[in-house]
Design a protein around this motif. Structure first.
Motif, short mmCIF file in Angstrom:
data_model
loop_
_atom_site.label_atom_id
_atom_site.label_comp_id
_atom_site.label_asym_id
_atom_site.label_seq_id
_atom_site.Cartn_x
_atom_site.Cartn_y
_atom_site.Cartn_z
N SER A 99 0.83 -1.21 0.00
CA SER A 99 0.00 0.00 0.00
C SER A 99 0.87 1.26 0.00
CB SER A 99 -0.92 0.00 1.22
OG SER A 99 -1.82 -1.08 1.18
N ILE A 100 1.98 1.21 0.76
CA ILE A 100 2.88 2.36 0.81
C ILE A 100 3.48 2.61 -0.57
CG2 ILE A 100 5.04 3.24 1.78
CD1 ILE A 100 4.34 1.68 4.35
N ASN A 101 3.89 1.55 -1.25
CA ASN A 101 4.46 1.69 -2.60
C ASN A 101 3.45 2.29 -3.58
OD1 ASN A 101 6.89 0.60 -1.74
ND2 ASN A 101 6.38 -1.48 -2.38
N MET A 102 2.17 1.89 -3.43
CA MET A 102 1.13 2.47 -4.29
C MET A 102 0.97 3.96 -4.00
SD MET A 102 -0.25 0.70 -6.66
CE MET A 102 -1.69 1.73 -6.94
N ARG A 103 1.08 4.33 -2.74
CA ARG A 103 1.01 5.75 -2.36
C ARG A 103 2.19 6.52 -2.96
NH1 ARG A 103 -3.25 8.50 0.26
NH2 ARG A 103 -4.41 7.00 1.53
N ILE A 104 3.37 5.91 -2.91
CA ILE A 104 4.58 6.57 -3.43
C ILE A 104 4.47 6.76 -4.95
CG2 ILE A 104 7.06 6.30 -3.83
CD1 ILE A 104 7.18 4.83 -1.13
N MET A 105 4.09 5.69 -5.64
CA MET A 105 4.07 5.72 -7.11
C MET A 105 2.84 6.42 -7.66
SD MET A 105 5.49 1.83 -7.76
CE MET A 105 5.35 1.95 -9.53
N GLY A 106 1.70 6.29 -6.99
CA GLY A 106 0.48 6.90 -7.47
C GLY A 106 -0.24 6.06 -8.50
N VAL A 107 0.52 5.37 -9.33
CA VAL A 107 -0.03 4.49 -10.37
C VAL A 107 0.72 3.17 -10.32
CG1 VAL A 107 -0.80 6.32 -11.93
CG2 VAL A 107 1.56 5.51 -12.05
N PRO A 108 0.14 2.09 -10.86
CA PRO A 108 0.83 0.79 -10.79
C PRO A 108 2.12 0.71 -11.59
CG PRO A 108 -1.52 0.50 -11.19
CD PRO A 108 -1.23 1.95 -11.37
N ASN A 109 2.27 1.56 -12.60
CA ASN A 109 3.44 1.48 -13.46
C ASN A 109 3.89 2.89 -13.86
OD1 ASN A 109 4.89 1.26 -16.21
ND2 ASN A 109 4.77 -0.88 -15.55
N ILE A 110 5.20 3.14 -13.73
CA ILE A 110 5.78 4.43 -14.11
C ILE A 110 6.83 4.20 -15.18
CG2 ILE A 110 7.09 6.45 -13.36
CD1 ILE A 110 5.97 6.07 -10.58
N ALA A 111 6.69 4.85 -16.32
CA ALA A 111 7.66 4.70 -17.42
C ALA A 111 8.82 5.65 -17.22
CB ALA A 111 6.98 4.97 -18.75
N LEU A 112 10.01 5.16 -17.52
CA LEU A 112 11.22 5.98 -17.43
C LEU A 112 11.86 6.10 -18.81
CD1 LEU A 112 12.78 4.64 -14.09
CD2 LEU A 112 11.83 6.90 -14.50
N MET A 113 11.05 6.38 -19.77
CA MET A 113 11.52 6.52 -21.15
C MET A 113 11.10 7.88 -21.69
SD MET A 113 10.68 2.75 -22.72
CE MET A 113 11.39 1.26 -22.01
N GLY A 114 11.97 8.44 -22.48
CA GLY A 114 11.68 9.75 -23.07
C GLY A 114 12.94 10.59 -23.16
N ALA A 115 12.94 11.53 -24.07
CA ALA A 115 14.12 12.36 -24.30
C ALA A 115 14.43 13.25 -23.11
CB ALA A 115 13.92 13.22 -25.55
N ASP A 116 13.42 13.60 -22.32
CA ASP A 116 13.63 14.51 -21.20
C ASP A 116 13.93 13.78 -19.88
OD1 ASP A 116 11.09 13.39 -21.26
OD2 ASP A 116 10.20 15.06 -20.13
N ILE A 117 13.98 12.44 -19.92
CA ILE A 117 14.25 11.67 -18.70
C ILE A 117 15.69 11.15 -18.74
CG2 ILE A 117 13.65 9.59 -17.39
CD1 ILE A 117 10.78 9.96 -18.24
N GLU A 118 16.44 11.48 -17.72
CA GLU A 118 17.84 11.06 -17.65
C GLU A 118 18.02 10.08 -16.50
OE1 GLU A 118 22.31 12.97 -16.94
OE2 GLU A 118 20.55 14.27 -17.18
N THR A 119 18.67 8.96 -16.80
CA THR A 119 18.99 7.96 -15.78
C THR A 119 20.50 7.84 -15.65
OG1 THR A 119 19.07 6.05 -17.29
CG2 THR A 119 16.90 6.70 -16.45
N VAL A 120 20.94 7.02 -14.71
CA VAL A 120 22.38 6.84 -14.52
C VAL A 120 23.01 6.11 -15.71
CG1 VAL A 120 22.27 6.85 -12.00
CG2 VAL A 120 22.01 4.69 -13.23
N PHE A 121 22.17 5.45 -16.52
CA PHE A 121 22.68 4.71 -17.67
C PHE A 121 22.47 5.45 -18.99
CE2 PHE A 121 21.09 1.39 -14.62
CZ PHE A 121 22.35 1.01 -14.15
N THR A 122 22.07 6.71 -18.92
CA THR A 122 21.83 7.48 -20.14
C THR A 122 23.11 7.68 -20.93
OG1 THR A 122 19.96 8.65 -19.14
CG2 THR A 122 20.99 9.67 -21.06
#
Length: 309
Positions: A99-122
């Motif tokens: 339940s806490i994780n659902m509160r943190i995320m807000g939605v069941p799945n969050i995408a980390l793809m897109g030109a404006d999203i930078e990760t440590v592996f970018t």
């Protein structure tokens, strides 16, 4: 290097941090911590939310570690201060974290793809960055387990009553160990989310079994006589496990849905093999002793007959 093999190395390194966390609770503390299945998702969710909101990915990883450590500390408090059975305290925290994780995320799945999203592996490849991170964390753990606090933590798992007689607060060492374990698990989850490009509420299911498989395989193949060797064995075990999974997937009769079955079979083999090996050695030793005893008796009888003549 074949694509599937490089992928196995990538996943093995990414999951090795989670395996190191499981090693702390499973081997060092002898604590059956099921919080792992949920704290993995906590780390992935925290990192995903922070990164999508423009936070530095490295800061997001640090926050994920902190969130996982906090979850582990609560499990430790439930067990030590609340006097709840260790297995049950992990299960309760795992349920609460959903339940806490659902509160943190807000939605069941969050995408980390897109030109404006930078990760440590970018800008850095996984096979370049992860070996450095894993080696640094492994060496830091080795150094920590050689400090007075680290030795107290190790002694708590070996003989809690004895170390308590020396004035050590075993409740504190347990809480610290469980917190450190889940912090590493959550950190692994944050890296997995960035590598795969998403964080999902169900992605932590079965992590404890994967972690145990990595620990057991590593110990069976590489040994664990010293802390340095044990942590190295866990990292290598995680890579070997992923290679085995990769080989299994390349067969014609297995499907992606068989992953849990394959993992269970690997863990069973890794657990049973040392017992079979030990039994086989004992039987061989017993046979040798029997042969030596019979040879000695034959020699004695021969000497006795020679004396009579």
């Amino acid at each position: 290097m074949p694509v599937w093999l490089s992928g196995a190395f990538e996943l093995g390194l990414l999951y090795s941090l989670m395996a190191l966390g499981v090693y702390i609770t499973f081997r060092i503390l002898d604590f059956p911590d099921l919080t792992v299945d949920a704290s993995f998702t906590t780390g992935a969710g925290v990192a995903a939310v922070m990164i999508t909101n423009g936070t530095s990915p490295w800061l997001a990883c640090l926050a994920a570690f902190g969130a996982g450590a906090a979850a582990g500390a609560v499990t430790g408090l439930l067990h030590t201060k609340g006097k709840i059975n260790g297995l049950l305290s992990g299960i309760l925290m795992m349920i609460a974290l959903y339940s806490i994780n659902m509160r943190i995320m807000g939605v069941p799945n969050i995408a980390l793809m897109g030109a404006d999203i930078e990760t440590v592996f970018t800008s850095v490849d996984v096979l370049v960055l992860m070996p450095i991170i894993v080696i640094i964390i492994k060496l830091l753990l080795d150094l920590f387990f050689r400090t007075d606090l680290g030795l107290s933590l190790r002694a708590t798992g070996d003989n809690e009553r004895m170390i308590r007689s020396f004035g050590t607060n075993t409740d504190t060492t347990k809480i610290l160990g469980i917190a450190l374990s889940n912090g590493l698990v959550a950190l692994s989850g944050s890296f997995i989310a960035q590598q795969s490009g998403f964080a999902d509420i169900q992605m932590g299911v079965g992590m404890i079994v994967i972690g145990l498989a990595s620990v057991i395989i590593g110990e069976a193949l590489f040994g664990a006589r010293t802390i340095f060797r044990a942590t190295l064995a866990v990292v290598l075990g995680s890579i070997v496990y992923r290679i085995i999974i990769g080989l299994a997937y390349r067969s014609d009769f297995l499907e992606a849905s068989d992953l849990k079955l394959i993992t269970a079979v690997i863990v069973i083999i890794a657990l049973v093999f040392p017992s079979i090996q030990k039994s086989w050695r004992q039987k061989n030793l017993a046979r040798r002793r029997t042969v030596d005893l019979l040879a000695g008796m034959n020699g004695t009888n021969a000497e006795a007959k020679g004396g009579e003549r």
